[in-house]
Design a protein around this motif. Structure first.
Motif: not given
Length: 293
Positions: A259-261
């Protein structure tokens, strides 16, 4: 045993292979390791070279700071002070490391992860283990057991792992696990490489087994990326020989889980089975540098 004489720049000038002979017991294996190391040092001198240090890498749990092979199921080591034994026999500085960690060290400095800074090296063969290398140094952990990514829980209802727990990554996605699962379902033995070949040829059962392994591996790598936030993931070991049949679906499955990684670069190891030799040499050279400070 894979053995080499290695220059400080990482160039290999001589290689040898010897049977470990683990069936003879751990004491005999230790004797062979020391005999081979002494023989390599003697060859170096005979060739006009000067041996400056000895690096040894073994599987299992390794206390690198203490130079002790704490435990290894493969060769039966139990609290073997290999580093000190090598120092006494060779009269040279010595270092002892974990086989996967030194392999990761070599790949990060000399191989597929070169110049990445933050690298996760994942070896997938009979089992699954990893090394987290930051700026050319591999983390060992407080007890010498860092990098055991193969024992991340990925399938709570999955098969029992050799460690005793159910659902570990290596119980689902290692080369041995893939072959074992196909054999159970098909009633005929097959290796992971054969499963990959059959999956590529349209065998539905092989395809299902292969996809299940890739999905589990993506789960494990997504967890690894959440923990380590690396720039590059280097995949080594026997399963990496599957090439695009592994990397293409694995890259896509990993991307779906992030996701945000940031998505790491996913690449195959470049040094083959020489990585351990090169990494052991690098570890020995690092020891020399530390001792000179």
């Amino acid at each position: 045993m894979k053995c080499a004489l290695v220059r400080p720049d990482g160039a290999t000038v001589h290689t040898e292979r010897h049977a470990t002979g683990a069936q003879r017991g751990p004491d005999a294996v230790v004797g062979t390791v020391l005999d081979v190391a002494e023989g390599l040092a003697d060859k170096a001198r005979a060739d006009g070279l000067t041996p400056v240090a000895c690096g040894i890498a073994v599987p299992g749990v390794v206390d690198e700071a203490g130079g002790v092979a704490v435990w290894s199921a493969n060769v039966g080591f139990r609290d073997v002070p290999l580093r000190d034994l090598a120092v006494t026999r060779l009269r040279l500085p010595a270092a002892l490391g974990h086989d996967v960690r030194v392999g990761g060290l070599a790949e990060a400095r000399l191989g597929a992860g070169r110049d990445a800074g933050h690298v996760l090296f994942v070896a997938i063969g009979t089992g699954i283990a990893a090394a987290h290398v930051v700026d050319g140094s591999a983390a060992t952990g407080a007890h010498g057991a860092a990098g055991e990514i193969g024992h991340i829980l990925v399938r709570p209802d999955g098969p029992r792992c050799g460690c005793g727990r159910v659902g570990c990554l290596e119980a689902v996605a290692s080369a041995s696990a893939i072959g074992r699962r196909y054999t159970e379902l098909a009633g005929a033995p097959a290796t992971a490489a054969e499963v990959a070949d059959r999956a590529a040829s349209g065998d539905q059962l092989a395809g299902a087994v292969w996809r299940a392994a890739v999905e589990a591996l993506a789960d494990g790598l997504a967890t690894g990326q959440a923990l380590y936030d690396v720039a590059t993931v280097v995949i080594g070991g026997g399963l990496a020989q599957a090439g695009p049949r592994l990397f293409d679906p694995l890259r896509e499955a990993l991307r779906e889980r992030l996701t945000f990684h940031r998505e790491p670069r996913l690449v195959a190891a470049a040094l083959g089975d020489e990585a351990g030799c090169l990494g052991a040499a690098l570890l020995a050279l690092d020891t020399l540098v530390k001792e000179s400070r």
